[in-house]
Design an enzyme around this catalytic site. Structure first.
Site, PDB file in Angstrom:
ATOM      1  N   ASP A 156       0.568   7.930  -5.841  1.00  0.00           N
ATOM      2  CA  ASP A 156       1.687   8.500  -5.290  1.00  0.00           C
ATOM      3  C   ASP A 156       2.959   8.128  -6.402  1.00  0.00           C
ATOM      4  OD1 ASP A 156       2.426   5.967  -4.609  1.00  0.00           O
ATOM      5  OD2 ASP A 156       1.952   6.379  -2.483  1.00  0.00           O
ATOM      6  N   ARG A 195       8.421   8.681  -7.769  1.00  0.00           N
ATOM      7  CA  ARG A 195       7.640   8.555  -6.340  1.00  0.00           C
ATOM      8  C   ARG A 195       7.595   9.753  -5.617  1.00  0.00           C
ATOM      9  NH1 ARG A 195       5.266   7.746  -2.238  1.00  0.00           N
ATOM     10  NH2 ARG A 195       5.025   6.005  -1.078  1.00  0.00           N
ATOM     11  N   ASP A 220       2.109   8.614   1.143  1.00  0.00           N
ATOM     12  CA  ASP A 220       1.771   7.365   0.802  1.00  0.00           C
ATOM     13  C   ASP A 220       0.276   7.446   0.590  1.00  0.00           C
ATOM     14  OD1 ASP A 220       2.357   4.612   0.442  1.00  0.00           O
ATOM     15  OD2 ASP A 220       1.655   4.095   2.450  1.00  0.00           O
ATOM     16  N   THR A 221       0.053   6.749  -0.388  1.00  0.00           N
ATOM     17  CA  THR A 221      -1.483   6.636  -0.705  1.00  0.00           C
ATOM     18  C   THR A 221      -1.679   5.153  -0.866  1.00  0.00           C
ATOM     19  OG1 THR A 221      -1.111   6.430  -3.168  1.00  0.00           O
ATOM     20  CG2 THR A 221      -1.577   8.643  -2.374  1.00  0.00           C
ATOM     21  N   GLU A 276      -2.844   1.491  -1.896  1.00  0.00           N
ATOM     22  CA  GLU A 276      -2.067   0.587  -2.790  1.00  0.00           C
ATOM     23  C   GLU A 276      -3.507   0.083  -3.812  1.00  0.00           C
ATOM     24  OE1 GLU A 276       0.977   0.194  -3.503  1.00  0.00           O
ATOM     25  OE2 GLU A 276       1.430   1.447  -1.761  1.00  0.00           O
ATOM     26  N   ARG A 315      13.742   4.977  -8.904  1.00  0.00           N
ATOM     27  CA  ARG A 315      12.337   6.021  -9.168  1.00  0.00           C
ATOM     28  C   ARG A 315      12.783   7.305  -8.584  1.00  0.00           C
ATOM     29  NH1 ARG A 315       7.521   3.131  -5.996  1.00  0.00           N
ATOM     30  NH2 ARG A 315       9.050   3.353  -4.282  1.00  0.00           N
TER      31      ARG A 315
END
Length: 203
Positions: free
Chosen positions: A83, A97, A102-103, A105, A149
Protein backbone atom coordinates in the site's frame (compact mmCIF):
# COMPACT_ATOMS: atom_id res chain seq x y z
CA UNK A 1 -13.88 42.79 -43.52
CA UNK A 2 -13.72 46.53 -44.37
CA UNK A 3 -14.04 45.78 -48.11
CA UNK A 4 -17.14 43.65 -47.45
CA UNK A 5 -18.70 46.48 -45.37
CA UNK A 6 -18.09 48.98 -48.16
CA UNK A 7 -19.80 46.79 -50.73
CA UNK A 8 -22.72 46.25 -48.34
CA UNK A 9 -23.28 49.99 -47.85
CA UNK A 10 -23.05 50.67 -51.61
CA UNK A 11 -25.88 48.16 -52.11
CA UNK A 12 -27.95 49.86 -49.39
CA UNK A 13 -27.48 53.34 -50.91
CA UNK A 14 -28.49 52.03 -54.31
CA UNK A 15 -31.63 50.51 -52.73
CA UNK A 16 -32.51 53.87 -51.06
CA UNK A 17 -32.29 55.68 -54.40
CA UNK A 18 -34.73 53.26 -55.97
CA UNK A 19 -37.01 52.94 -52.89
CA UNK A 20 -37.18 56.41 -51.24
CA UNK A 21 -40.30 55.51 -49.16
CA UNK A 22 -38.28 53.00 -47.12
CA UNK A 23 -35.30 55.32 -46.63
CA UNK A 24 -35.87 55.89 -42.86
CA UNK A 25 -36.01 52.16 -42.17
CA UNK A 26 -32.90 51.61 -44.27
CA UNK A 27 -30.99 54.33 -42.41
CA UNK A 28 -31.85 52.71 -39.08
CA UNK A 29 -30.68 49.37 -40.39
CA UNK A 30 -27.41 50.92 -41.54
CA UNK A 31 -26.79 52.48 -38.10
CA UNK A 32 -27.60 49.24 -36.32
CA UNK A 33 -25.50 47.23 -38.75
CA UNK A 34 -22.54 49.56 -38.43
CA UNK A 35 -22.35 49.42 -34.66
CA UNK A 36 -23.27 45.74 -34.50
CA UNK A 37 -20.56 44.73 -36.96
CA UNK A 38 -17.96 46.86 -35.22
CA UNK A 39 -18.93 45.41 -31.83
CA UNK A 40 -18.48 41.92 -33.22
CA UNK A 41 -15.12 42.87 -34.66
CA UNK A 42 -14.02 44.35 -31.32
CA UNK A 43 -15.18 41.25 -29.46
CA UNK A 44 -13.30 39.01 -31.87
CA UNK A 45 -10.11 41.01 -31.36
CA UNK A 46 -10.52 40.92 -27.58
CA UNK A 47 -11.09 37.17 -27.60
CA UNK A 48 -8.00 36.63 -29.72
CA UNK A 49 -5.96 38.69 -27.26
CA UNK A 50 -7.24 36.84 -24.18
CA UNK A 51 -4.52 34.72 -22.61
CA UNK A 52 -5.40 31.23 -21.43
CA UNK A 53 -4.23 30.87 -17.85
CA UNK A 54 -2.49 27.60 -16.96
CA UNK A 55 -2.08 26.10 -13.48
CA UNK A 56 1.23 26.36 -11.69
CA UNK A 57 3.42 23.33 -12.44
CA UNK A 58 3.64 20.72 -9.68
CA UNK A 59 7.08 20.92 -8.08
CA UNK A 60 6.89 17.88 -5.83
CA UNK A 61 5.49 19.68 -2.80
CA UNK A 62 2.81 22.18 -3.85
CA UNK A 63 -0.03 19.65 -3.91
CA UNK A 64 -2.64 22.41 -3.86
CA UNK A 65 -2.11 22.96 -7.61
CA UNK A 66 -3.27 19.41 -8.37
CA UNK A 67 -6.95 18.66 -9.04
CA UNK A 68 -9.04 16.54 -6.70
CA UNK A 69 -11.37 13.71 -7.74
CA UNK A 70 -9.64 13.50 -11.13
CA UNK A 71 -7.13 11.01 -12.49
CA UNK A 72 -3.62 12.45 -12.64
CA UNK A 73 -1.06 10.64 -14.83
CA UNK A 74 1.98 9.38 -12.96
CA UNK A 75 4.99 7.20 -13.67
CA UNK A 76 5.59 4.20 -11.47
CA UNK A 77 9.03 4.16 -9.80
CA UNK A 78 8.98 1.56 -7.03
CA UNK A 79 6.86 -0.15 -4.38
CA UNK A 80 7.75 -0.46 -0.72
CA UNK A 81 4.89 -2.80 0.13
CA UNK A 82 1.30 -3.47 -0.81
CA UNK A 83 0.00 0.00 0.00
CA UNK A 84 2.99 2.35 -0.34
CA UNK A 85 4.68 3.27 -3.61
CA UNK A 86 6.88 5.88 -5.21
CA UNK A 87 5.73 7.58 -8.41
CA UNK A 88 6.88 10.49 -10.51
CA UNK A 89 4.46 13.34 -11.19
CA UNK A 90 5.61 16.09 -13.52
CA UNK A 91 9.16 14.78 -13.13
CA UNK A 92 9.10 14.84 -9.30
CA UNK A 93 9.18 11.66 -7.24
CA UNK A 94 6.67 11.44 -4.39
CA UNK A 95 5.76 8.79 -1.84
CA UNK A 96 2.17 7.63 -2.10
CA UNK A 97 0.09 5.93 0.59
CA UNK A 98 -3.03 4.18 -0.71
CA UNK A 99 -6.19 5.66 0.75
CA UNK A 100 -8.51 3.64 3.02
CA UNK A 101 -6.68 0.31 2.75
CA UNK A 102 -4.00 -1.47 4.74
CA UNK A 103 -1.85 -4.40 3.65
CA UNK A 104 0.29 -6.64 5.87
CA UNK A 105 3.63 -5.10 6.85
CA UNK A 106 6.92 -6.17 5.28
CA UNK A 107 8.84 -5.34 8.49
CA UNK A 108 12.10 -4.64 6.71
CA UNK A 109 13.75 -3.72 10.01
CA UNK A 110 13.32 -7.23 11.43
CA UNK A 111 13.27 -9.21 8.23
CA UNK A 112 10.07 -10.97 9.32
CA UNK A 113 7.20 -9.93 7.04
CA UNK A 114 3.64 -10.38 8.24
CA UNK A 115 1.64 -13.20 6.65
CA UNK A 116 0.65 -12.29 3.08
CA UNK A 117 2.81 -9.15 3.11
CA UNK A 118 5.00 -10.49 0.32
CA UNK A 119 1.95 -11.60 -1.66
CA UNK A 120 0.42 -8.13 -1.30
CA UNK A 121 3.64 -6.49 -2.51
CA UNK A 122 3.88 -8.89 -5.44
CA UNK A 123 0.25 -8.29 -6.44
CA UNK A 124 0.75 -4.54 -6.18
CA UNK A 125 3.82 -4.75 -8.40
CA UNK A 126 1.99 -6.89 -10.93
CA UNK A 127 -0.83 -4.36 -11.31
CA UNK A 128 1.51 -1.39 -11.60
CA UNK A 129 4.23 -2.82 -13.82
CA UNK A 130 1.85 -4.41 -16.32
CA UNK A 131 -0.13 -1.22 -16.89
CA UNK A 132 0.48 1.20 -19.72
CA UNK A 133 -0.43 4.16 -17.53
CA UNK A 134 -0.60 4.80 -13.79
CA UNK A 135 -2.98 7.38 -12.33
CA UNK A 136 -3.42 9.00 -8.93
CA UNK A 137 -6.72 10.38 -7.70
CA UNK A 138 -6.91 12.63 -4.66
CA UNK A 139 -10.03 12.73 -2.52
CA UNK A 140 -11.71 15.91 -1.27
CA UNK A 141 -9.70 16.15 1.95
CA UNK A 142 -5.99 16.61 2.75
CA UNK A 143 -3.44 15.72 0.08
CA UNK A 144 -0.85 14.28 2.48
CA UNK A 145 -0.51 12.53 5.84
CA UNK A 146 1.72 13.35 8.80
CA UNK A 147 4.65 11.68 7.04
CA UNK A 148 4.19 13.91 3.97
CA UNK A 149 3.08 10.95 1.89
CA UNK A 150 0.51 11.69 -0.80
CA UNK A 151 -2.83 10.08 0.08
CA UNK A 152 -4.38 8.78 -3.09
CA UNK A 153 -6.43 6.22 -4.92
CA UNK A 154 -4.21 4.46 -7.44
CA UNK A 155 -5.18 3.19 -10.88
CA UNK A 156 -3.28 0.90 -13.24
CA UNK A 157 -4.94 1.65 -16.56
CA UNK A 158 -8.62 1.02 -15.71
CA UNK A 159 -7.92 -1.12 -12.63
CA UNK A 160 -8.64 0.53 -9.29
CA UNK A 161 -5.66 -0.95 -7.45
CA UNK A 162 -6.90 -0.13 -3.93
CA UNK A 163 -10.07 -2.09 -4.62
CA UNK A 164 -8.26 -4.91 -6.46
CA UNK A 165 -5.99 -5.60 -3.50
CA UNK A 166 -8.97 -5.70 -1.15
CA UNK A 167 -10.84 -8.00 -3.53
CA UNK A 168 -7.77 -10.26 -3.66
CA UNK A 169 -7.93 -10.67 0.11
CA UNK A 170 -4.57 -8.93 0.46
CA UNK A 171 -5.75 -5.69 2.06
CA UNK A 172 -8.33 -4.56 4.58
CA UNK A 173 -10.43 -1.40 4.69
CA UNK A 174 -8.76 0.72 7.35
CA UNK A 175 -7.61 4.21 8.32
CA UNK A 176 -10.75 6.08 7.35
CA UNK A 177 -10.23 9.78 7.87
CA UNK A 178 -13.14 11.92 6.65
CA UNK A 179 -13.55 13.60 4.29
CA UNK A 180 -11.12 11.33 2.40
CA UNK A 181 -13.62 8.48 2.30
CA UNK A 182 -15.39 8.85 -1.06
CA UNK A 183 -14.50 5.32 -2.20
CA UNK A 184 -15.40 3.60 1.08
CA UNK A 185 -18.64 1.95 -0.19
CA UNK A 186 -16.97 0.11 -3.07
CA UNK A 187 -14.00 -0.89 -0.93
CA UNK A 188 -16.32 -2.21 1.77
CA UNK A 189 -18.15 -4.24 -0.84
CA UNK A 190 -14.90 -5.74 -2.15
CA UNK A 191 -13.84 -6.59 1.40
CA UNK A 192 -17.14 -8.29 2.16
CA UNK A 193 -16.82 -10.44 -0.96
CA UNK A 194 -13.24 -11.43 -0.08
CA UNK A 195 -14.34 -12.40 3.42
CA UNK A 196 -17.13 -14.58 2.04
CA UNK A 197 -14.66 -16.30 -0.29
CA UNK A 198 -12.25 -16.74 2.63
CA UNK A 199 -9.23 -15.93 0.49
CA UNK A 200 -5.72 -15.08 1.67
CA UNK A 201 -5.85 -13.01 4.89
CA UNK A 202 -9.46 -14.10 5.41
CA UNK A 203 -8.68 -17.82 5.53
Amino acid sequence: MKQKNANFYRQILQYIRTNPRNSILIVLLIIFGYFGINDLEDTSVQNNQTEISTPVAFDGSNYNVLPKEQKIPAEFVSARDGDTIVVSVNGHEINVRYLIIDTPEMNYDTGNPDPYAEEALEANLDYLTQADQIYLEFDVGPFTDNYNRALAYVYADDIFVNEALVADGLATVRYLNPPNVSKEPELRKAESQAQKKQINIWK
